[in-house]
Design an enzyme around this catalytic site. Structure first.
Site, mmCIF file in Angstrom:
data_model
loop_
_atom_site.group_PDB
_atom_site.id
_atom_site.type_symbol
_atom_site.label_atom_id
_atom_site.label_comp_id
_atom_site.label_asym_id
_atom_site.label_seq_id
_atom_site.Cartn_x
_atom_site.Cartn_y
_atom_site.Cartn_z
ATOM 1 N N ILE A 19 -1.301 1.883 -15.785
ATOM 2 C CA ILE A 19 -1.621 3.415 -15.228
ATOM 3 C C ILE A 19 -2.353 3.041 -13.858
ATOM 4 O O ILE A 19 -2.622 2.100 -13.293
ATOM 5 C CB ILE A 19 -2.580 3.768 -16.207
ATOM 6 C CG1 ILE A 19 -3.588 2.777 -16.210
ATOM 7 C CG2 ILE A 19 -2.034 4.253 -17.414
ATOM 8 C CD1 ILE A 19 -5.143 3.436 -17.147
ATOM 9 N N ASN A 20 -2.367 4.200 -13.334
ATOM 10 C CA ASN A 20 -3.345 3.996 -12.174
ATOM 11 C C ASN A 20 -4.651 4.468 -12.537
ATOM 12 O O ASN A 20 -4.676 4.471 -13.587
ATOM 13 C CB ASN A 20 -2.691 5.248 -11.143
ATOM 14 C CG ASN A 20 -3.052 5.191 -9.604
ATOM 15 O OD1 ASN A 20 -4.041 4.835 -9.359
ATOM 16 N ND2 ASN A 20 -2.109 5.166 -8.668
ATOM 17 N N THR A 21 -5.435 4.594 -11.432
ATOM 18 C CA THR A 21 -6.950 4.518 -11.814
ATOM 19 C C THR A 21 -7.449 5.794 -12.569
ATOM 20 O O THR A 21 -6.764 6.709 -12.500
ATOM 21 C CB THR A 21 -7.736 4.514 -10.589
ATOM 22 O OG1 THR A 21 -7.242 5.438 -9.484
ATOM 23 C CG2 THR A 21 -7.459 3.019 -9.980
ATOM 24 N N LYS A 46 0.779 -1.134 0.079
ATOM 25 C CA LYS A 46 0.029 0.013 0.054
ATOM 26 C C LYS A 46 1.065 1.125 0.032
ATOM 27 O O LYS A 46 1.978 1.164 0.623
ATOM 28 C CB LYS A 46 -1.083 -0.073 1.263
ATOM 29 C CG LYS A 46 -1.872 1.174 1.305
ATOM 30 C CD LYS A 46 -3.080 1.170 0.616
ATOM 31 C CE LYS A 46 -3.812 2.559 0.558
ATOM 32 N NZ LYS A 46 -4.598 2.773 -0.682
ATOM 33 N N MET A 85 -10.163 5.488 -1.521
ATOM 34 C CA MET A 85 -9.638 5.008 -0.336
ATOM 35 C C MET A 85 -9.039 6.130 0.457
ATOM 36 O O MET A 85 -9.215 6.468 1.630
ATOM 37 C CB MET A 85 -8.421 4.057 -0.367
ATOM 38 C CG MET A 85 -8.853 2.709 -1.042
ATOM 39 S SD MET A 85 -10.182 1.683 -0.189
ATOM 40 C CE MET A 85 -9.377 1.334 1.353
ATOM 41 N N GLY A 86 -8.342 7.275 -0.257
ATOM 42 C CA GLY A 86 -7.862 8.273 0.127
ATOM 43 C C GLY A 86 -6.328 8.011 0.858
ATOM 44 O O GLY A 86 -6.239 8.751 1.875
ATOM 45 N N LEU A 87 -5.788 7.227 0.498
ATOM 46 C CA LEU A 87 -4.426 7.012 0.629
ATOM 47 C C LEU A 87 -3.998 6.728 2.365
ATOM 48 O O LEU A 87 -3.248 7.003 3.089
ATOM 49 C CB LEU A 87 -3.452 7.958 0.260
ATOM 50 C CG LEU A 87 -3.128 8.124 -1.013
ATOM 51 C CD1 LEU A 87 -2.417 9.285 -1.365
ATOM 52 C CD2 LEU A 87 -2.639 6.809 -1.614
ATOM 53 N N CYS A 120 -2.207 8.645 -7.883
ATOM 54 C CA CYS A 120 -3.470 8.561 -7.236
ATOM 55 C C CYS A 120 -4.237 9.718 -7.397
ATOM 56 O O CYS A 120 -4.187 10.960 -7.303
ATOM 57 C CB CYS A 120 -3.179 8.426 -5.681
ATOM 58 S SG CYS A 120 -4.854 8.333 -5.064
HETATM 59 C C1 LIG Z 1 -9.083 -0.277 -3.428
HETATM 60 C C2 LIG Z 1 -7.866 0.117 -4.497
HETATM 61 C C3 LIG Z 1 -6.527 0.792 -3.867
HETATM 62 C C4 LIG Z 1 -5.784 1.416 -4.610
HETATM 63 N N1 LIG Z 1 -4.395 1.915 -4.010
HETATM 64 C C5 LIG Z 1 -3.412 2.444 -4.611
HETATM 65 C C6 LIG Z 1 -2.240 2.973 -3.825
HETATM 66 O O1 LIG Z 1 -2.405 3.185 -2.480
HETATM 67 N N2 LIG Z 1 -1.284 3.194 -4.539
HETATM 68 C C7 LIG Z 1 -1.266 3.366 -6.086
HETATM 69 O O2 LIG Z 1 -0.480 3.692 -6.630
HETATM 70 N N3 LIG Z 1 -2.353 2.935 -6.544
HETATM 71 C C8 LIG Z 1 -3.173 2.299 -5.978
HETATM 72 N N4 LIG Z 1 -4.456 1.647 -6.713
HETATM 73 C C9 LIG Z 1 -4.305 1.532 -7.953
HETATM 74 C C10 LIG Z 1 -3.871 0.163 -8.637
HETATM 75 O O3 LIG Z 1 -2.514 -0.208 -8.098
HETATM 76 C C11 LIG Z 1 -4.070 -0.024 -10.048
HETATM 77 O O4 LIG Z 1 -3.357 0.903 -10.619
HETATM 78 C C12 LIG Z 1 -5.577 0.130 -10.487
HETATM 79 O O5 LIG Z 1 -6.304 -0.266 -9.856
HETATM 80 C C13 LIG Z 1 -5.566 -0.345 -11.841
HETATM 81 O O6 LIG Z 1 -5.353 -1.801 -11.819
HETATM 82 P P1 LIG Z 1 -6.531 -2.862 -11.769
HETATM 83 O O7 LIG Z 1 -7.390 -2.546 -12.827
HETATM 84 O O8 LIG Z 1 -5.952 -4.460 -12.096
HETATM 85 O O9 LIG Z 1 -7.250 -2.574 -10.426
HETATM 86 C C14 LIG Z 1 -5.470 1.237 -5.916
HETATM 87 C C15 LIG Z 1 -6.589 0.597 -6.663
HETATM 88 C C16 LIG Z 1 -7.772 -0.081 -5.677
HETATM 89 C C17 LIG Z 1 -8.681 -0.690 -6.543
#
Ligand SMILES: Cc1cc2nc3c(=O)[nH]c(=O)nc-3n(C[C@H](O)[C@H](O)[C@H](O)COP(=O)(O)O)c2cc1C
Ligand SMILES: Cc1cc2nc3c(=O)[nH]c(=O)nc-3n(C[C@H](O)[C@H](O)[C@H](O)COP(=O)(O)OP(=O)(O)OC[C@H]3O[C@@H](n4cnc5c(N)ncnc54)[C@H](O)[C@@H]3O)c2cc1C
Lengths: 256, 297
Positions: B186-188, B44, B70-72, B126
């Site tokens: 990528i991130n979300t 995390k 989640m808000g880190l 994020c």
């Molecule tokens: C519940 C949740 C928490 C996440 N927390 C983080 C995070 O703390 N740091 C980060 O870089 N990405 C975070 N992500 C993004 C994921 O690492 C990932 O980039 C994103 O979900 C896309 O991949 P996926 O489609 O396989 O989930 C989070 C995603 C989810 C769903």
């Protein structure tokens, strides 16, 4: 799964700190499973249904206080049922409930009653007026109570009532309540070689309720309370964090 | 079939990595994922001080994918360093970190470095924590500065995780100039969902980030462009849930894939994907290296 809108149809004062909120939907859960209750603009928190259409809530902080301010006709969002729930088995079962921990156990004894399973319940609370669902437990079987102040039943922790019982005489044991209480139950069932036949409903900080975020993972197994639990066999909990510490919303370890 | 892969300075037994923020809050949870076949695990994201995160709902599953805000939440590096130390042993552990500026990134990296993580991943992406993540990751100058400072502070590989931008190549090049060993894309994607019964946005934070199958085509495009433009490794993440998804990313140019949301359906996803990749390669008598970037036409 999206939260479903649920209207509050009736509110019952159970004890000075506990209310039951009846909803206009059927939760369709097994006893011991839980739902996430979305109190809009405040938070989303886990609750184990106490009836097929109700949750029973103790006021402890922000979200539960906000819930207590809602009235008949107001609504909440409901997501669930989530988790494994209790597994009912055997011909004679024992329950140890503490405080609001009685909420998921009351529907369990009612299902047990319907299956002609013999039920004995040990129910504890701080004081007589805080004993939850006395009538429901009594009508399903044998009930013994304990209160910290001695205002009803045995004076002292409910677990002291276990001293007088032969735990091996039960096919299955169920417990839900404060962790201090449950961890004492674990010690005793372990001593009686009954840990694998005892089911505990755990309380941990639950955020996503989908097994994704990891907030409710327990040490050292890494099992998630929300989807791998919330009910765990005593055997799984021996030598774990159970009874010793939990993690708060940030993930910091907090001693119990 | 040998799936060993060299990725951004690490050698992995297979190219599947647990994505940051999913089952990464404790050593026990990370180890459980490793035991289910992940080639590496990411923690995390951790910062300088404890954060409880946003109020719930924090994660919602819709017909189009998952939305999270989640808000880190994290207990700060001071506390997490012990968890990180305990997480090591099975497979490489990548420490994901965040901060509001280069100095904070450096502080967290130095703090966690005591636990000897195998690599760092900088969360510059994020989308739902103000002042962090994406706020910095959209600015190539800041990305370069932050990458540089962390790279100078630690001896292990540094990966930079990017947001799904139109100009992702520009930001990827900035990470490369800063000395990054790999970029992660990528991130979300910023997104929201509204409850029509009540009229409220469902997420406690109102807006959050979209993940899962819905974002795979977006992530693929990002990986494809980054691979064509950069000299460092690219790691693909976004909507991977099957071996086919993983192969798609590898054909776009990814050295490995990270997997997050797909653990909702099955925590065995890592093992299943590795098995599927191995069968695919065996049938064609090809290696991962042969397949990497074949879609770059
Ligand atoms: C519940 C949740 C928490 C996440 N927390 C983080 C995070 O703390 N740091 C980060 O870089 N990405 C975070 N992500 C993004 C994921 O690492 C990932 O980039 C994103 O979900 C896309 O991949 P996926 O489609 O396989 O989930 C989070 C995603 C989810 C769903
Ligand atoms: C599976 C499960 C079933 C539950 N069933 C019931 C029930 O039937 N009736 C009932 O009254 N209570 C139940 N609880 C406990 C209930 O969820 C908490 O009391 C509630 O979340 C407190 O919220 P708050 O904002 O009022 O309190 P806060 O001020 O946030 O905190 C008070 C206490 O509640 C705990 N808590 C807060 N948020 C959560 C959360 N999201 N998940 C878990 N614990 C939390 C905190 O650790 C703290 O100790 C259950 C908990 C779990 C895990």
């Amino acid at each position: 799964m999206m939260p479903i809108n649920a209207k509050i149809t009736k509110i019952v004062d159970e004890t000075p700190s506990i209310k039951t909120f009846f909803l206009d939907l059927t939760l369709d859960n097994k006893p011991g499973q839980f739902v996430m209750v979305w109190i809009r603009e405040v938070d989303e928190i886990p609750m184990s249904p106490s009836y097929s259409n109700a949750i029973t809530v103790q006021k402890v902080g922000d979200a539960t206080s906000a819930l207590f301010k809602l009235k008949k006709g107001d609504s909440v969002g409901i997501r669930g049922p989530i988790g494994n729930g209790f597994t009912l088995s055997g011909k004679s079962i024992l329950l140890i409930a503490g405080g609001v921990g009685a909420a998921p156990l009351a529907p369990l004894v009612e299902v047990a009653g319907g299956k002609k399973i013999k039920v004995k319940t040990l129910l504890g609370a701080k004081t007589a007026s805080e004993l939850l669902f006395v009538k429901r437990f009594r009508s399903a079987g044998d009930l013994q109570t304990a209160t910290d102040d001695g205002s009803d039943g045995h004076k002292g922790p409910v677990t002291e009532l276990l001293d007088e019982l032969d735990l091996r005489g039960y096919d299955q044991i169920y417990s839900c309540g404060p962790e201090k209480m449950m961890s004492r139950v674990l010690e005793m069932v372990k001593g009686a070689n009954m840990a694998s036949k005892t089911q505990f409903s755990l309380q941990r900080y639950i955020k996503c309720g989908m097994g994704i975020c990891g907030t409710c993972s327990i040490d050292p197994s890494g099992l998630r309370v929300c989807v791998d639990g919330p009910v765990f066999s005593g055997e799984t909990l021996i030598d774990s964090e159970f009874g010793r510490y939990a993690r708060d919303a940030s993930g910091r370890k907090v001693r119990l | 079939m040998d799936l060993r892969t060299d990725v951004g300075g690490l050698r992995l037994k297979n190219p599947t990595i647990l994505a940051a923020g999913v089952l990464g809050t404790s050593a026990a949870s990370l180890k459980r994922v490793a035991q289910h076949g992940a080639g590496a695990v990411t923690t995390k994201s951790t910062g300088v001080s404890p954060r409880e995160g946003h109020p719930g709902p924090v994660l919602i599953k819709t017909e189009h994918g998952f939305l999270n805000a989640m808000g880190l939440p994290n207990p700060s590096y001071h506390e997490f360093v012990r968890e990180l130390e305990a997480a090591k042993g099975d497979v490489p552990v990548i420490a994901s970190i965040f901060g509001s500026n280069a100095k904070e990134f450096e502080e967290v990296a130095l703090g966690l470095n005591k636990a000897s993580p195998d690599a760092f991943e900088l969360n510059l992406s994020c989308p739902h924590a103000e002042g962090y993540g994406m706020t910095l990751g959209t600015d190539p100058q800041k990305v370069k500065e932050i990458t540089e400072i962390v790279k100078n502070a630690v001896d292990v590989p540094v990966w930079v995780k990017l947001p799904p931008l139109m100009n992702i190549v520009e930001v990827g090049l900035a990470a490369q100039e800063g000395g990054a060993d790999a970029v992660v894309a990528i991130n979300t994607i910023p997104a929201m969902v509204i409850d029509v019964e009540s009229g409220y946005p469902v997420l406690g934070n109102k807006v959050g980030g979209l993940s899962g199958a819905a974002i795979k085509p977006v992530a693929l495009r990002c990986v494809y462009e980054l691979y064509a433009a950069l000299n460092i490794d690219v790691i693909g993440v976004g909507g991977v849930s099957s071996w086919k998804d993983a192969i798609e990313f590898i054909m776009a140019g990814a050295s490995a894939v990270e997997i997050g949301s797909a653990i909702y359906d099955n925590i065995n996803v890592f093992r299943n994907i590795s098995k599927g990749i191995a069968q695919f390669l065996e049938k064609r008598q090809r290696t991962l290296d042969d397949m990497r970037g074949v879609a770059q036409k």
